[in-house]
Enzyme design. Sequence first.
Site, PDB file in Angstrom:
ATOM      1  N   LYS A 212       0.773  -1.250  -0.492  1.00 10.19           N
ATOM      2  CA  LYS A 212      -0.072   0.092   0.237  1.00 10.19           C
ATOM      3  C   LYS A 212       0.671   1.195  -0.064  1.00 10.19           C
ATOM      4  O   LYS A 212       2.164   1.175   0.810  1.00 10.19           O
ATOM      5  CB  LYS A 212      -0.805   0.287   1.306  1.00 10.19           C
ATOM      6  CG  LYS A 212      -2.211   0.784   1.573  1.00 10.19           C
ATOM      7  CD  LYS A 212      -2.984   1.045   2.348  1.00 10.19           C
ATOM      8  CE  LYS A 212      -3.650   1.785   2.854  1.00 10.19           C
ATOM      9  NZ  LYS A 212      -4.929   2.320   2.628  1.00 10.19           N
ATOM     10  N   GLY A 214       0.525   5.568  -0.469  1.00  9.86           N
ATOM     11  CA  GLY A 214      -0.073   6.913   0.440  1.00  9.86           C
ATOM     12  C   GLY A 214      -1.587   6.812  -0.665  1.00  9.86           C
ATOM     13  O   GLY A 214      -2.144   6.829   0.420  1.00  9.86           O
ATOM     14  N   PHE A 215      -1.604   6.756  -1.696  1.00  4.68           N
ATOM     15  CA  PHE A 215      -3.255   7.288  -2.154  1.00  4.68           C
ATOM     16  C   PHE A 215      -3.281   5.579  -2.732  1.00  4.68           C
ATOM     17  O   PHE A 215      -4.201   4.944  -4.009  1.00  4.68           O
ATOM     18  CB  PHE A 215      -3.304   8.403  -2.975  1.00  4.68           C
ATOM     19  CG  PHE A 215      -3.459   9.100  -2.089  1.00  4.68           C
ATOM     20  CD1 PHE A 215      -4.583   9.466  -0.988  1.00  4.68           C
ATOM     21  CD2 PHE A 215      -2.953   9.890  -2.740  1.00  4.68           C
ATOM     22  CE1 PHE A 215      -4.677  10.335  -0.632  1.00  4.68           C
ATOM     23  CE2 PHE A 215      -2.719  11.613  -1.126  1.00  4.68           C
ATOM     24  CZ  PHE A 215      -3.577  12.072  -0.951  1.00  4.68           C
ATOM     25  N   SER A 216      -2.950   4.767  -2.311  1.00  3.45           N
ATOM     26  CA  SER A 216      -2.840   3.648  -3.328  1.00  3.45           C
ATOM     27  C   SER A 216      -2.661   2.093  -3.290  1.00  3.45           C
ATOM     28  O   SER A 216      -1.954   2.004  -1.362  1.00  3.45           O
ATOM     29  CB  SER A 216      -2.295   3.782  -4.676  1.00  3.45           C
ATOM     30  OG  SER A 216      -1.168   3.591  -4.896  1.00  3.45           O
ATOM     31  N   GLU A 217      -3.154   1.123  -3.404  1.00  2.00           N
ATOM     32  CA  GLU A 217      -2.996  -0.092  -2.683  1.00  2.00           C
ATOM     33  C   GLU A 217      -2.778  -1.465  -4.015  1.00  2.00           C
ATOM     34  O   GLU A 217      -3.209  -0.892  -5.176  1.00  2.00           O
ATOM     35  CB  GLU A 217      -4.440  -1.063  -2.385  1.00  2.00           C
ATOM     36  CG  GLU A 217      -4.694  -0.069  -0.730  1.00  2.00           C
ATOM     37  CD  GLU A 217      -6.012  -0.813  -0.770  1.00  2.00           C
ATOM     38  OE1 GLU A 217      -6.634  -1.301  -1.575  1.00  2.00           O
ATOM     39  OE2 GLU A 217      -6.298  -0.459   0.143  1.00  2.00           O
ATOM     40  N   VAL A 218      -1.738  -1.773  -4.089  1.00  2.00           N
ATOM     41  CA  VAL A 218      -1.679  -2.603  -5.192  1.00  2.00           C
ATOM     42  C   VAL A 218      -1.367  -3.796  -5.082  1.00  2.00           C
ATOM     43  O   VAL A 218      -1.089  -4.882  -3.872  1.00  2.00           O
ATOM     44  CB  VAL A 218      -0.123  -2.804  -6.075  1.00  2.00           C
ATOM     45  CG1 VAL A 218       0.787  -3.457  -6.811  1.00  2.00           C
ATOM     46  CG2 VAL A 218       0.516  -1.234  -5.976  1.00  2.00           C
ATOM     47  N   ASP A 334      10.649  10.531 -10.678  1.00  2.00           N
ATOM     48  CA  ASP A 334      10.964  10.037  -9.540  1.00  2.00           C
ATOM     49  C   ASP A 334      11.606   8.810  -9.189  1.00  2.00           C
ATOM     50  O   ASP A 334      10.983   8.050  -9.080  1.00  2.00           O
ATOM     51  CB  ASP A 334       9.079   9.883  -9.118  1.00  2.00           C
ATOM     52  CG  ASP A 334       8.766   9.708  -7.964  1.00  2.00           C
ATOM     53  OD1 ASP A 334      10.159   9.990  -6.818  1.00  2.00           O
ATOM     54  OD2 ASP A 334       7.416   8.871  -7.731  1.00  2.00           O
TER      55      ASP A 334
HETATM   56  P1  AMP Z   1       3.714   1.898  -4.520  1.00  2.00           P
HETATM   57  O1  AMP Z   1       2.992   1.955  -4.239  1.00  2.00           O
HETATM   58  O2  AMP Z   1       4.113   2.075  -5.777  1.00  2.00           O
HETATM   59  O3  AMP Z   1       4.769   1.734  -3.617  1.00  2.00           O
HETATM   60  O4  AMP Z   1       3.902  -0.009  -4.599  1.00  2.00           O
HETATM   61  C1  AMP Z   1       3.151  -0.633  -2.996  1.00  2.00           C
HETATM   62  C2  AMP Z   1       3.644  -1.813  -3.454  1.00  2.00           C
HETATM   63  O5  AMP Z   1       3.686  -2.451  -4.102  1.00  2.00           O
HETATM   64  C3  AMP Z   1       5.633  -2.742  -3.252  1.00  2.00           C
HETATM   65  O6  AMP Z   1       5.527  -2.852  -2.774  1.00  2.00           O
HETATM   66  C4  AMP Z   1       5.660  -2.449  -4.939  1.00  2.00           C
HETATM   67  O7  AMP Z   1       6.898  -3.229  -4.480  1.00  2.00           O
HETATM   68  C5  AMP Z   1       4.422  -3.429  -5.226  1.00  2.00           C
HETATM   69  N1  AMP Z   1       4.384  -3.163  -6.608  1.00  2.00           N
HETATM   70  C6  AMP Z   1       3.812  -2.195  -7.018  1.00  2.00           C
HETATM   71  N2  AMP Z   1       3.998  -2.266  -8.781  1.00  2.00           N
HETATM   72  C7  AMP Z   1       4.114  -3.725  -9.145  1.00  2.00           C
HETATM   73  C8  AMP Z   1       4.056  -4.803  -9.861  1.00  2.00           C
HETATM   74  N3  AMP Z   1       3.911  -3.916 -11.068  1.00  2.00           N
HETATM   75  N4  AMP Z   1       4.414  -6.016  -9.861  1.00  2.00           N
HETATM   76  C9  AMP Z   1       4.511  -5.936  -8.556  1.00  2.00           C
HETATM   77  N5  AMP Z   1       4.702  -5.800  -7.301  1.00  2.00           N
HETATM   78  C10 AMP Z   1       4.868  -4.449  -7.352  1.00  2.00           C
END
Ligand code: AMP
Length: 482
Positions: A212, A214-218, A334
């Site tokens: 997660k 700031g404003f997003s969840e992955v 960034d």
């Molecule tokens: P972020 O919000 O972009 O910092 O991502 C949150 C988490 O998701 C971090 O641990 C990233 O390593 C993981 N993440 C972001 N994008 C990907 C992606 N394309 N594939 C796998 N993990 C990702």
Amino acid sequence: RAKVVALEEDLRKSRQEASNHQNLCHQLEKELKDLKDCEKQIMQKRSKTISDLLMSVSKAERQEARMKIRQDSLRLGNVGVIRAGTIISETWEDGQVLKDLNAYLKQLLETKEAVERQRKSLKKRQSDKGDGADTESGVHEEDLLIQDEIYKSRLASLKREEEVILRERDRYELEKGRLIREMKRIRDEDGSRFNNFPILNSRYSLLNLLGKGGFSEVYKAYDLVEHRYVACKLHGLNAQWSEEKKQSYIRHAIREYNIHKTLVHHHIVRLWDIFEIDQNTFCTVLEYCSGRDLDAVLKATPVLPEKEAKIIIVQIFQGLVYLNKRAQKIIHYDLKPGNVLFDELGVAKVTDFGLSKIMEDDVGSQGMELTSQGAGTYWYLPPECFELNKTPLISSKVDVWSAGVLFYQMLFGRRPFGHDQTQERILREDTIIKARKVEFPSRPSVSNEAKDLIRRCLTYNQAERPDVLTIAQDPYLTYSKR
Ligand code: AMP
């Protein structure tokens, strides 16, 4: 008359035939529709089977992750709650292994101090003897020397023991860091409104939370149409914003992501899709990178061997070169360890174009105006981004500086400017505005070529700093068979 009758008969037959054809057509159309419906049902069934299967695997993974956390917590520690009056806050309490190690270290230190005290008094006796004060006690000089050797050797062995314990403690501290991050991930997953395995846009079957921001969840997800794993980034808009602001944000984001979508390069994370979920949320679908990101790599091993650091920075520069050879050049703006991901084979890929800038065609070599000042991560941004008296002009040289910081960090385990400072302190103390010259620690030893490359990337004056295409020609960054 006979002719008319014959013609009427022909007409009747033709009509009959036409009607038969029409019926046949209807029948065929109906069969085709049934077939399509059937196909659709099969596809839906297949998709459902796949997503059910993935869901049960993910559920098992979730269970396992939670079990592992419980086990690791016993050894490494847990979050405790403390109450001060009406205020409740959380603290970390070390687990048994770390407590034992710290107790052992404390005991070693006490023993060391005791031996050092003894040695000191021995030295005093030696010097008294030298003054002739101890001649009557019968203590031979040799005895004192032997005793001193004993103390010295005991101290050396205590030091070795201490080093072993410190190394072990460092290892546990790393494990503890991993545990805390995993606890946070699980807490975020439990609190997420997307944690119930939804299928988004009738296509993306969401699995487990990767992290997660700031404003997003992955989320890790499975694309049921292309049949591949993807990463779904769910962007939440600020609920306080007016409808107008939200719509404008989404329009802006879609413009930006439409550009990212056109980026096709081995060292840039692909953006496959973007769609709106509801008024407050939209989703970007990214290439899934199953390795850790560079931030996690550097947390586990803060210093990388030069060879490994070099091949990572070479890949990042290849991605940057691609961004700068397009008709519409792109500044990433960034670049930082968290935005460099690795796939399962260890290929590095640059991601997160959320702050990227598109260089308009009419921008000269000076660069374009930086309008979103204050964004980005300060340790990695060049001095021109901190100019407060005028709107700075920025160019791809911003990314060159950031890449230099990244390379330095991989080699020396710390950032060249403001390493121990918070973002706020960097701003307050003008740390980057003062970053005129880069200094290198004496250890670990790093080649002069690598240091020269870093110096070029971290050229203070933007006009003198090489741009992406120029720095990529640096002999250090090229691999060729001699
Ligand atoms: P972020 O919000 O972009 O910092 O991502 C949150 C988490 O998701 C971090 O641990 C990233 O390593 C993981 N993440 C972001 N994008 C990907 C992606 N394309 N594939 C796998 N993990 C990702």
